[in-house]
Design a protein around this motif. Structure first.
Motif, PDB file in Angstrom:
ATOM      1  N   TYR A 373     -14.482  -2.232   3.206  1.00 20.57           N
ATOM      2  CA  TYR A 373     -13.483  -1.174   3.056  1.00 20.57           C
ATOM      3  C   TYR A 373     -12.662  -1.452   1.803  1.00 20.57           C
ATOM      4  O   TYR A 373     -12.429  -2.622   1.456  1.00 20.57           O
ATOM      5  CB  TYR A 373     -12.583  -1.128   4.293  1.00 20.57           C
ATOM      6  N   GLN A 374     -12.222  -0.400   1.138  1.00 20.28           N
ATOM      7  CA  GLN A 374     -11.391  -0.611  -0.056  1.00 20.28           C
ATOM      8  C   GLN A 374     -10.132  -1.404   0.309  1.00 20.28           C
ATOM      9  O   GLN A 374      -9.628  -1.313   1.424  1.00 20.28           O
ATOM     10  CB  GLN A 374     -11.029   0.743  -0.691  1.00 20.28           C
ATOM     11  N   LYS A 375      -9.628  -2.181  -0.626  1.00 22.31           N
ATOM     12  CA  LYS A 375      -8.547  -3.110  -0.334  1.00 22.31           C
ATOM     13  C   LYS A 375      -7.174  -2.638  -0.820  1.00 22.31           C
ATOM     14  O   LYS A 375      -6.170  -3.324  -0.615  1.00 22.31           O
ATOM     15  CB  LYS A 375      -8.862  -4.476  -0.968  1.00 22.31           C
ATOM     16  N   GLU A 376      -7.122  -1.460  -1.454  1.00 19.52           N
ATOM     17  CA  GLU A 376      -5.861  -1.022  -2.049  1.00 19.52           C
ATOM     18  C   GLU A 376      -4.837  -0.616  -0.997  1.00 19.52           C
ATOM     19  O   GLU A 376      -3.658  -0.969  -1.077  1.00 19.52           O
ATOM     20  CB  GLU A 376      -6.109   0.167  -2.993  1.00 19.52           C
ATOM     21  N   ILE A 377      -5.264   0.138  -0.005  1.00 22.69           N
ATOM     22  CA  ILE A 377      -4.358   0.738   0.984  1.00 22.69           C
ATOM     23  C   ILE A 377      -4.842   0.381   2.390  1.00 22.69           C
ATOM     24  O   ILE A 377      -6.022   0.525   2.701  1.00 22.69           O
ATOM     25  CB  ILE A 377      -4.321   2.277   0.837  1.00 22.69           C
ATOM     26  N   PRO A 378      -3.946  -0.055   3.277  1.00 24.80           N
ATOM     27  CA  PRO A 378      -4.329  -0.329   4.671  1.00 24.80           C
ATOM     28  C   PRO A 378      -4.811   0.940   5.362  1.00 24.80           C
ATOM     29  O   PRO A 378      -4.423   2.054   5.006  1.00 24.80           O
ATOM     30  CB  PRO A 378      -3.028  -0.848   5.302  1.00 24.80           C
ATOM     31  N   PHE A 379      -5.640   0.746   6.387  1.00 29.38           N
ATOM     32  CA  PHE A 379      -6.198   1.882   7.119  1.00 29.38           C
ATOM     33  C   PHE A 379      -5.164   2.407   8.120  1.00 29.38           C
ATOM     34  O   PHE A 379      -5.253   2.208   9.322  1.00 29.38           O
ATOM     35  CB  PHE A 379      -7.483   1.462   7.832  1.00 29.38           C
ATOM     36  N   GLU A 380      -4.170   3.113   7.593  1.00 24.68           N
ATOM     37  CA  GLU A 380      -3.091   3.690   8.396  1.00 24.68           C
ATOM     38  C   GLU A 380      -2.829   5.097   7.874  1.00 24.68           C
ATOM     39  O   GLU A 380      -2.781   5.317   6.651  1.00 24.68           O
ATOM     40  CB  GLU A 380      -1.818   2.847   8.288  1.00 24.68           C
ATOM     41  N   ASP A 381      -2.646   6.053   8.793  1.00 24.57           N
ATOM     42  CA  ASP A 381      -2.559   7.443   8.374  1.00 24.57           C
ATOM     43  C   ASP A 381      -1.413   7.715   7.400  1.00 24.57           C
ATOM     44  O   ASP A 381      -1.586   8.428   6.406  1.00 24.57           O
ATOM     45  CB  ASP A 381      -2.474   8.378   9.584  1.00 24.57           C
ATOM     46  N   ASP A 382      -0.214   7.140   7.641  1.00 24.27           N
ATOM     47  CA  ASP A 382       0.905   7.409   6.756  1.00 24.27           C
ATOM     48  C   ASP A 382       0.708   6.781   5.380  1.00 24.27           C
ATOM     49  O   ASP A 382       1.071   7.365   4.352  1.00 24.27           O
ATOM     50  CB  ASP A 382       2.223   6.937   7.374  1.00 24.27           C
ATOM     51  N   ARG A 383       0.088   5.591   5.341  1.00 27.84           N
ATOM     52  CA  ARG A 383      -0.159   4.934   4.061  1.00 27.84           C
ATOM     53  C   ARG A 383      -1.232   5.684   3.256  1.00 27.84           C
ATOM     54  O   ARG A 383      -1.117   5.839   2.037  1.00 27.84           O
ATOM     55  CB  ARG A 383      -0.586   3.480   4.288  1.00 27.84           C
ATOM     56  N   ILE A 384      -2.257   6.156   3.960  1.00 26.92           N
ATOM     57  CA  ILE A 384      -3.308   6.917   3.289  1.00 26.92           C
ATOM     58  C   ILE A 384      -2.756   8.241   2.765  1.00 26.92           C
ATOM     59  O   ILE A 384      -3.032   8.637   1.622  1.00 26.92           O
ATOM     60  CB  ILE A 384      -4.504   7.163   4.237  1.00 26.92           C
ATOM     61  N   ARG A 385      -1.975   8.937   3.590  1.00 30.98           N
ATOM     62  CA  ARG A 385      -1.377  10.214   3.162  1.00 30.98           C
ATOM     63  C   ARG A 385      -0.537  10.017   1.905  1.00 30.98           C
ATOM     64  O   ARG A 385      -0.640  10.794   0.944  1.00 30.98           O
ATOM     65  CB  ARG A 385      -0.529  10.804   4.280  1.00 30.98           C
ATOM     66  N   THR A 386       0.303   8.996   1.903  1.00 29.08           N
ATOM     67  CA  THR A 386       1.161   8.727   0.747  1.00 29.08           C
ATOM     68  C   THR A 386       0.319   8.487  -0.502  1.00 29.08           C
ATOM     69  O   THR A 386       0.620   8.999  -1.590  1.00 29.08           O
ATOM     70  CB  THR A 386       2.062   7.510   1.011  1.00 29.08           C
ATOM     71  N   ALA A 387      -0.749   7.710  -0.353  1.00 29.15           N
ATOM     72  CA  ALA A 387      -1.620   7.426  -1.497  1.00 29.15           C
ATOM     73  C   ALA A 387      -2.308   8.690  -2.013  1.00 29.15           C
ATOM     74  O   ALA A 387      -2.537   8.844  -3.220  1.00 29.15           O
ATOM     75  CB  ALA A 387      -2.665   6.391  -1.105  1.00 29.15           C
TER      76      ALA A 387
END
Length: 417
Positions: A373-387
């Motif tokens: 899995y990519q390492k930039e952003i944790p697998f969390e909905d709010d973190r992914i949305r922000t990114a």
């Protein structure tokens, strides 16, 4: 062009500009070589056909006289506007003259209701018969059907046109009663049902049919709109639904006042959701729900669905099915076929996807490649949305050379030397 004809054209072309359902993409023409208008897959005004060509279409009303009083329409009978009408001969002659000058490749013909529905349809038929029978024009013709017209008249139009449409305009009978008292959903859908049944009875390829829905003039949610679209697709009444952001052209106490701008982003999201309905096997209640009845304006509908259903992700790009690949944000139909083809020869990693020109801007947050899995952003909905919604930093161009038109190594498409 005579001065009076030129003035009519100005008025009636301007009166037709609010109708966005004049599409021809994907339609087939039974053209015969040597006949006038025998162009393959003729098209639409300033848009693209299925084969990628930009084509043009004369989009005009036969008349802007109208006995209806629809609150949202510039041509409503209570408006004090300049009125005029073409004769069938005038409009047919203009169409042929424009075609011969290579201004257009076809005709989109609509009309206000003059005298009554049958009379208006008869006038439209006269235009079609002059074009087809006298001029032997075999190019593309799209006709807006008249709600309430006799079935036999509708049948004649279907036999002469390449595509037909009938605008529902508003998503519910309640809204139609409020803003378009002369219309009901049934009266608008009836011509489309006639056209569908006529095609089926004659055992020919069903004629392309479309409709238009106005977005933002009434309080219906995106769920109401997409549910209606889904039902019409399921019943084979339509090939396309067009969504038109409400633009105020009249003063009416029943219409909303839009202070800033039309809901263009909402219109865009509805088109994206409609694409999921037609090509990605989504159901309307997957895209919108009672809990979230309106589309997310921050992200596209497929990404929104994925963020609300992280239990299905991340998907392993090397093992999931075609149907699952289609649900990954950022991967389209062509990308799916590229991946399926490449998987036959090797296990794919992120670099392989880039080589296949698969956009990873969104997809990388919802997939694994060879278990990674990519390492930039944790697998969390709010973190992914922000990114996903944060703007990317602007890149400063490093090459300040003025390209030469005679430099054969310079690509005007990519801008690369």
């Amino acid at each position: 062009m005579r001065k009076d004809i030129y003035e009519k054209m100005q008025i009636l072309a301007d009166s037709a500009k609010y109708d966005v359902s004049c599409s021809s993409s994907g339609s087939d023409s039974n053209y015969k070589t040597g006949e006038l208008g025998a162009t393959h897959k003729s098209g639409i005004c300033h848009t693209y056909t299925a084969d990628g060509r930009c084509v043009s279409l004369l989009k005009v009303l036969l008349t802007n006289f109208c006995i209806y009083d629809c609150a949202y329409c510039i041509n409503r009978k209570s408006n004090d506007i300049k009125r005029t009408a073409f004769s069938p001969r005038e409009l047919a002659d203009i169409t042929i003259n424009f075609y011969k000058r290579n201004y257009i490749e076809g005709l989109f013909l609509s009309s206000g209701i003059i005298d009554n529905e049958d009379h208006t349809t008869i006038l439209i038929l006269r235009v079609l018969k002059i074009l087809r029978d006298e001029y032997k024009f075999n190019g593309y013709i799209h006709v807006k059907l008249i709600p309430g017209a006799d079935e036999k008249l509708i049948e004649q139009v279907v036999n002469l046109a390449n595509r037909v449409s009938s605008n529902i305009e508003l998503p519910s009978d309640k809204s139609l009663k409020l803003l378009a008292p002369n219309k009901t959903r049934e009266s608008v859908l009836q011509p489309l049902k006639y056209a569908r049944d006529i095609s089926l009875e004659k055992d020919i390829k069903p004629i392309g049919m479309s409709t238009q829905l106005i977005v933002g003039a009434t309080p219906e949610t995106d769920k109401d709109i997409l549910k209606l679209s889904s039902v019409m697709y399921d019943k084979a009444l339509l090939k396309r639904v067009y969504y038109s952001a409400y633009i105020p052209v009249n003063d009416d106490r029943n219409l909303p006042a839009i202070i800033n701008k039309p809901p263009l982003l909402r219109e865009h999201r509805l088109y994206q959701a409609d694409w999921l309905l037609r090509f990605y096997d989504f159901t309307y209640d997957e895209i919108v729900s009672d809990e979230f009845p309106n589309l997310d304006e921050e992200v596209d509908p497929k990404t929104s669905w994925a963020l609300h259903n992280l239990k299905y992700f991340p998907m392993e790009i090397n093992s999931v099915s075609k149907e699952e690949l289609l649900r990954i944000p950022g991967i389209g139909v062509r990308g799916v076929f590229k991946i399926l083809k490449a998987r036959k020869f090797k296990s794919l990693d992120f670099d392989d996807l880039k080589k296949l020109k698969i956009s990873l801007k969104r997809a990388k947050y919802f997939i694994t490649c060879k278990g990674k899995y990519q390492k930039e952003i944790p697998f969390e909905d709010d973190r992914i949305r922000t990114a996903l919604i944060k703007p990317e930093p602007k890149k400063i161009a490093q090459n300040f050379l003025q390209p030469s038109l005679f430099d054969l190594q310079y690509s005007p498409i990519t801008g690369e030397l």
